[in-house]
Design an enzyme around this catalytic site. Structure first.
Site, PDB file in Angstrom:
ATOM      1  N   GLU A 220     116.011 104.705  60.424  1.00  0.00           N
ATOM      2  CA  GLU A 220     115.585 103.584  61.260  1.00  0.00           C
ATOM      3  C   GLU A 220     115.689 103.910  62.748  1.00  0.00           C
ATOM      4  O   GLU A 220     116.728 103.689  63.372  1.00  0.00           O
ATOM      5  CB  GLU A 220     116.444 102.334  60.962  1.00  0.00           C
ATOM      6  CG  GLU A 220     116.010 101.125  61.778  1.00  0.00           C
ATOM      7  CD  GLU A 220     116.959  99.927  61.666  1.00  0.00           C
ATOM      8  OE1 GLU A 220     118.107 100.102  61.247  1.00  0.00           O
ATOM      9  OE2 GLU A 220     116.529  98.819  62.024  1.00  0.00           O
TER      10      GLU A 220
ATOM     11  N   LYS B  64     112.132 102.930  58.367  1.00  0.00           N
ATOM     12  CA  LYS B  64     112.252 101.549  58.847  1.00  0.00           C
ATOM     13  C   LYS B  64     111.944 101.578  60.330  1.00  0.00           C
ATOM     14  O   LYS B  64     112.642 102.247  61.096  1.00  0.00           O
ATOM     15  CB  LYS B  64     113.665 101.035  58.571  1.00  0.00           C
ATOM     16  CG  LYS B  64     113.953  99.674  59.149  1.00  0.00           C
ATOM     17  CD  LYS B  64     115.141  99.027  58.463  1.00  0.00           C
ATOM     18  CE  LYS B  64     115.540  97.743  59.161  1.00  0.00           C
ATOM     19  NZ  LYS B  64     116.486  96.938  58.392  1.00  0.00           N
TER      20      LYS B  64
HETATM   21  P1  13P Z   1     116.357  92.739  62.441  1.00  0.00           P
HETATM   22  O1  13P Z   1     115.327  92.404  61.400  1.00  0.00           O
HETATM   23  O2  13P Z   1     117.167  91.555  62.870  1.00  0.00           O
HETATM   24  O3  13P Z   1     115.776  93.512  63.583  1.00  0.00           O
HETATM   25  O4  13P Z   1     117.419  93.683  61.772  1.00  0.00           O
HETATM   26  C1  13P Z   1     116.998  94.777  61.069  1.00  0.00           C
HETATM   27  C2  13P Z   1     118.045  95.785  61.084  1.00  0.00           C
HETATM   28  O5  13P Z   1     118.471  96.230  60.054  1.00  0.00           O
HETATM   29  C3  13P Z   1     118.551  96.279  62.396  1.00  0.00           C
HETATM   30  O6  13P Z   1     119.302  97.425  62.187  1.00  0.00           O
END
Ligand code: 13P
Length: 322
Positions: free
Chosen positions: A164, A206
């Site tokens: 991510e 992600k």
């Molecule tokens: P949000 O959908 O609130 O951005 O969170 C996703 C997430 O896992 C952030 O690390």
């Protein structure tokens, strides 16, 4: 062949709930409603979410934080796969303003422990802040190479890594700058994943949608978001990656859901890329539920009702059917 965990996480009409708020983050979220972040309240809050009727119709994976691994048996009973955030937050990079993600030390042992407890997938988040000066090339190289090393190690343990790289919404940058930085970040990430020998058939990306900074004063409609985001992904992501899941990143719940719907719809014919597109939202799914629950047992049914409605919407959006 796509890895079975990846395949399950990408099942139609379903997605991933991010409930892996770190100690600091959950404290911030609870404090906003005057709640103390005690173990008891955190457990009660997560129990409220996870026992929402029919959650398993819309959610097939939940990312947990290390403080809530006790929920794994409950999730498994519902057919929901448990994942865990394994990075350990941020640290300063070379004493500059930028912050890199840490957590490689002892990761191998922690992964063994989490796997034993039943976790099948993991998440590692890097934060990329856009300003006129940043992100620097050296920062991207260091931050993303740590991410690639993490992914390789998770695969060696026969689990599924989520990578991510979150491009923050904070700032007053333009959509074009966000597109450029996202493209550069993702290209670098896949170059480093490739260098580490990471198997893309057992990986999920992600990522953030391509948006103007939240202080830019610019509002963008879902059709524009979808075009820009898909163009960016097409230019930076290999076609053999099975799936992309979006984070909500501080968009309102409606924006995050409507933008996802438009992105999925625009790529139904796979003209931008063959990857499956889904969601891994935290705030966009949880915020209204938390605002209703506010730590009171008697509000549980109402909070679950609101959470359930959000899940129904995001499930449709994940198919482009809103
Ligand atoms: P949000 O959908 O609130 O951005 O969170 C996703 C997430 O896992 C952030 O690390």
């Amino acid at each position: 062949m796509i890895n079975p965990t990846v395949q399950q996480l990408l099942a139609p009409y379903k997605g991933i709930l991010a409930a892996d708020e770190s100690t600091k983050t959950i404290e911030k979220r609870l404090m906003a409603y005057g709640l103390q972040s005690t173990e008891e309240i955190k457990q009660a809050y997560r129990k409220m979410l996870f026992t929402t009727p029919d959650i398993e119709k819309y959610i097939n994976g939940i990312i947990l934080y290390k403080d809530s691994l006790n929920f794994i048996p409950l999730l498994n009973q519902k057919g929901i796969i448990a994942g865990i955030k394994v990075d350990e937050g941020l640290e300063s990079f070379n004493d500059f303003e930028e912050q890199v993600t840490k957590g490689l030390d002892g990761l191998s042992e922690r992964l063994d422990e989490y796997k034993n407890l039943g976790a099948r997938f993991t998440k590692w988040r890097a934060v990329i802040k856009i300003s006129d000066l940043y992100p620097s090339d050296a920062f991207l190289e260091e931050n993303l190479s740590r991410m690639a090393k993490y992914a390789k190690l998770v695969q060696e343990k026969e689990m599924t890594p989520i990578v991510e790289p979150e491009i923050l919404l904070d700032g007053n940058h333009t959509t074009t700058r966000c597109e450029n930085i996202t493209t550069k970040t993702l290209k670098k990430l896949f170059e480093l994943l490739n260098r580490e020998g990471v198997d893309l058939s057992n990986l999920l990306l992600k990522t953030s949608m391509v948006l103007p900074g939240k202080d830019s004063g610019v509002t963008v409609m879902p059709l524009e978001v979808s075009n820009t985001t898909l163009r960016t992904l097409k230019n930076s992501i290999p076609s053999n990656l099975p799936g992309i899941v979006f984070l909500s990143g501080g968009q309102t719940p409606d924006q995050a859901i409507n933008n996802l719907n438009e992105i999925v719809k625009l790529n139904l014919n796979k003209s931008f890329g063959p990857w499956d597109i889904s969601f891994s939202y935290s705030r966009a799914l949880q915020n209204d539920a938390l605002a209703t629950w506010i730590g009171k047992e008697e509000n549980t049914a109402d909070a679950q009702d609101i959470f359930g409605k959000r899940l129904q919407m995001v499930s449709k959006a994940r198919m482009g059917e809103l």
